[in-house]
Scaffold this active site. Structure first.
Site, mmCIF file in Angstrom:
data_model
loop_
_atom_site.group_PDB
_atom_site.id
_atom_site.type_symbol
_atom_site.label_atom_id
_atom_site.label_comp_id
_atom_site.label_asym_id
_atom_site.label_seq_id
_atom_site.Cartn_x
_atom_site.Cartn_y
_atom_site.Cartn_z
ATOM 1 N N TYR A 1 6.627 14.619 -18.706
ATOM 2 C CA TYR A 1 7.035 15.289 -19.941
ATOM 3 C C TYR A 1 6.310 16.624 -19.996
ATOM 4 C CZ TYR A 1 7.273 10.213 -20.860
ATOM 5 O OH TYR A 1 7.463 8.859 -20.763
ATOM 6 N N ARG A 2 7.046 17.710 -20.147
ATOM 7 C CA ARG A 2 6.411 19.028 -20.134
ATOM 8 C C ARG A 2 5.420 19.161 -21.291
ATOM 9 N NH1 ARG A 2 11.690 21.297 -22.531
ATOM 10 N NH2 ARG A 2 11.114 21.651 -24.702
ATOM 11 N N GLU B 1 5.408 2.764 -13.489
ATOM 12 C CA GLU B 1 5.924 3.712 -12.502
ATOM 13 C C GLU B 1 5.015 3.809 -11.275
ATOM 14 O OE1 GLU B 1 6.186 4.127 -15.750
ATOM 15 O OE2 GLU B 1 8.210 4.836 -16.175
ATOM 16 N N ASP C 1 15.364 25.578 -20.436
ATOM 17 C CA ASP C 1 15.382 24.204 -19.941
ATOM 18 C C ASP C 1 16.355 23.989 -18.785
ATOM 19 O OD1 ASP C 1 14.668 21.435 -20.051
ATOM 20 O OD2 ASP C 1 14.289 21.716 -22.183
HETATM 21 C C1 LIG Z 1 10.647 18.516 -13.925
HETATM 22 C C2 LIG Z 1 10.946 17.525 -14.996
HETATM 23 C C3 LIG Z 1 10.591 17.780 -16.299
HETATM 24 C C4 LIG Z 1 10.864 16.878 -17.312
HETATM 25 N N1 LIG Z 1 10.500 17.167 -18.587
HETATM 26 C C5 LIG Z 1 10.705 16.257 -19.558
HETATM 27 C C6 LIG Z 1 10.267 16.517 -20.879
HETATM 28 O O1 LIG Z 1 9.719 17.578 -21.176
HETATM 29 N N2 LIG Z 1 10.461 15.567 -21.824
HETATM 30 C C7 LIG Z 1 11.060 14.367 -21.535
HETATM 31 O O2 LIG Z 1 11.185 13.532 -22.430
HETATM 32 N N3 LIG Z 1 11.524 14.109 -20.292
HETATM 33 C C8 LIG Z 1 11.349 15.019 -19.298
HETATM 34 N N4 LIG Z 1 11.780 14.752 -18.025
HETATM 35 C C9 LIG Z 1 12.487 13.509 -17.753
HETATM 36 C C10 LIG Z 1 11.535 12.334 -17.701
HETATM 37 O O3 LIG Z 1 10.513 12.564 -16.778
HETATM 38 C C11 LIG Z 1 12.268 11.053 -17.313
HETATM 39 O O4 LIG Z 1 13.212 10.764 -18.323
HETATM 40 C C12 LIG Z 1 11.341 9.864 -17.133
HETATM 41 O O5 LIG Z 1 12.112 8.710 -16.890
HETATM 42 C C13 LIG Z 1 10.482 9.633 -18.342
HETATM 43 O O6 LIG Z 1 9.648 8.504 -18.153
HETATM 44 P P1 LIG Z 1 9.859 7.231 -19.075
HETATM 45 O O7 LIG Z 1 11.179 6.635 -18.649
HETATM 46 O O8 LIG Z 1 8.707 6.352 -18.742
HETATM 47 O O9 LIG Z 1 9.867 7.714 -20.483
HETATM 48 C C14 LIG Z 1 11.523 15.666 -17.000
HETATM 49 C C15 LIG Z 1 11.876 15.406 -15.687
HETATM 50 C C16 LIG Z 1 11.608 16.304 -14.676
HETATM 51 C C17 LIG Z 1 11.992 15.986 -13.279
HETATM 52 MN MN LIG Z 2 8.700 4.279 -18.165
#
Ligand SMILES: Cc1cc2nc3c(=O)[nH]c(=O)nc-3n(C[C@H](O)[C@H](O)[C@H](O)COP(=O)(O)O)c2cc1C
Ligand SMILES: [Mn+2]
Length: 487
Positions: A174-175, A231, A280
């Site tokens: 998450y950024r 993860e 984005d």
């Molecule tokens: C480069 C990159 C940046 C990302 N930024 C965000 C972000 O800012 N916020 C967000 O909610 N998901 C973001 N994502 C997507 C999440 O990493 C993705 O949905 C992931 O499954 C989140 O983990 P979780 O399933 O445990 O919540 C990003 C993915 C990538 C590849």
């Molecule tokens: Mn998860």
């Protein structure tokens, strides 16, 4: 094939493979890096290690994931489908019959058990420990990527939290917008596990952020896994070796021992700040919204830490390949739930959630609609805005072929489904945020059972004639014509 165990091994591997260029010139992480990377990514160029980012003490790594080849090098495979095959093996495990199958089964089970993260006493990530006033995020080469961005954003973090109800770990990418020397925003979108952990808790929640991991662990933080799955366990399985974890210095959370940089701190329930705008992966700026504030109590680092970053923007960008890895790796899991699915493709230009092309083994009237509804109910795929369903023989990755069947097989009045449901947090098109219209297009062949006229046969050449022409090709004197490869 050898895989990298940490970021610096990965950098060395990329360099050996001719996949990395060092940039010695001083370059500004504000905008200048983006313009360079944007050109390099679009040319299919190498990873870049900026050795002297302006105003920073750490080198900046960008575009580590930017091609299919590098993505395969990261996982030590020849094609991304190879990873899917390994995942599929586990998902399709049947009660074994006979000794050989039992042994094979045990080996697979052992490889899962061996994937769990391991706790170790000491970690390179804590060679340098900065606390109190020594904590200064301003010394990292954090990029301000686009002119309209609200500030610098950390874009490749693995954010580690615990579910307050059961202690299960979650890791997500998450950024994080840098708001001050010791504070950032935490961009937990509505549907994400990190946000859920935050909402289940009360008061103060500890958070650790690992920046600069081996590529498989970094990828795993972006993988849309079910909430209860760690993860880092999946990363261990995909690497074929568990991740070593070490206890944080100021928080009761474990962090990957090999991380280049770790931010430790907490988030106070209810403390939020303006986050954004941010250019984005949708190709648009997301507007300012309130997000939780992350208070950093310690920065720990390896000596000579490398800071990695990624640029997102109008597709295609580097994240296209993280998305493609997810598309391939998750195919077996998708097929486990919806077995009639043959393959699917999430076009990069559709920013992944806007469009899904899916091929199915059609077996009954209305089958395409059944699959649309299944996808609209499946994990993060449920946020998909548009779905195109084609028959099993159509190559979903060949967009011209898909377009052919959409044009040829669709009566828009009959075959287009307009529905509604949850949409991606970042989608600016729907009237309401988070909720709106969905479109499904049934481009499969139909017939009287679905109320249409008799469906005409598709044109196809006889196999015997094809073989004959293959055999005789040299006789025709058409050497300058490249024959199409046989199917
Ligand atoms: C480069 C990159 C940046 C990302 N930024 C965000 C972000 O800012 N916020 C967000 O909610 N998901 C973001 N994502 C997507 C999440 O990493 C993705 O949905 C992931 O499954 C989140 O983990 P979780 O399933 O445990 O919540 C990003 C993915 C990538 C590849
Ligand atoms: Mn998860």
């Amino acid at each position: 094939m050898r895989i990298a165990h940490d970021l610096r091994e990965w950098v060395a591997l990329l360099e050996r493979e001719g996949e990395l260029v060092r940039v010695a010139a001083e370059v500004d992480p504000r905008l200048e890096v983006t313009e360079i990377v944007d050109r390099v990514v679009k040319a299919g160029g190498p990873a870049l290690l900026f050795e002297s980012p302006k105003g920073a003490t750490q080198p900046l790594l960008v575009n580590q994931f930017g091609t299919e080849r590098r993505m395969c090098l990261a996982f030590g495979v020849r094609t991304l489908d190879e990873i899917a095959d390994r995942v599929g093996e586990i998902l399709e495990m049947q009660p074994p019959e006979g000794l050989a199958a039992k042994v094979r089964g045990l080996r697979t089970l052992k490889s899962i058990a061996d994937s769990r993260p391991r706790t170790v006493k000491r970690g390179a990530c804590q060679e340098i420990v900065l606390t109190g006033d020594d904590v200064d995020l301003g010394r990292l080469p954090v990029q301000t990527a686009w002119p309209g961005d609200g500030g610098p954003f950390i874009t490749l973090p693995a954010v580690i939290t615990r579910d307050p109800r059961n202690g299960n770990r979650n890791v997500g990418m998450y950024r994080m917008q840098v708001l001050g020397p010791r504070t950032t925003a935490m961009h937990w979108q509505l549907h994400k596990d990190g946000r859920a952990d935050y909402l289940f808790g009360e008061g103060r929640m500890e958070v650790a952020v690992a920046i600069g991991l081996d590529p498989v662990s970094a990828y795993s933080a972006s993988a849309p896994l079910p909430k209860h799955i760690d993860e880092f366990m999946v990363a261990g399985f995909l690497r074929g070796e568990p991740i070593d974890m070490v206890k944080g210095v100021t928080v009761d959370l474990e962090v990957p021992a090999h991380a280049e940089i770790v931010l430790e701190g907490h988030i106070e329930r209810g403390e939020t700040a303006d986050e954004g705008p941010f250019g984005d992966h949708t190709g648009f700026y997301t507007p300012v919204e309130q997000f939780p504030v992350f208070n950093v109590s310690a920065i720990t680092m390896r000596k000579d830490a490398i800071y990695p970053s990624i640029v997102v923007g109008k597709p295609p960008q580097e994240d296209a390949w993280l998305g493609k890895a997810t598309e391939r790796i998750f195919l077996p899991a998708v097929r486990m739930t919806v077995p009639e699915i043959v393959d699917y493709d999430l076009p990069v230009a559709g920013a992944f959630h806007n469009l899904c092309i899916v091929s199915i083994k059609k077996a009954f009237p209305g089958h395409a609609r059944k699959v649309m509804n299944a996808i609209w109910g499946l994990g993060m795929l449920s946020l998909t805005k548009g779905i195109v369903v084609v028959d099993a023989h159509v190559d979903v990755h060949d967009y011209a072929q898909v377009m052919f069947y959409v044009g040829a097989n669709v009566d828009p009045k009959r075959d287009v489904v307009i529905s509604e449901g949850p949409l991606d947090h970042l989608d600016h098109a729907p009237t309401l945020q988070f909720f709106g219209g969905k479109i499904g297009v049934d481009a499969t062949a139909k017939g009287p059972a679905e109320g249409t006229r008799e469906w005409p046969p598709e044109i196809e050449m006889d196999a015997t004639i094809r073989e004959l022409v293959d055999r005789r090709w040299d006789e025709y004197g058409l050497d300058r014509v490249q024959p199409a490869p046989p199917d």
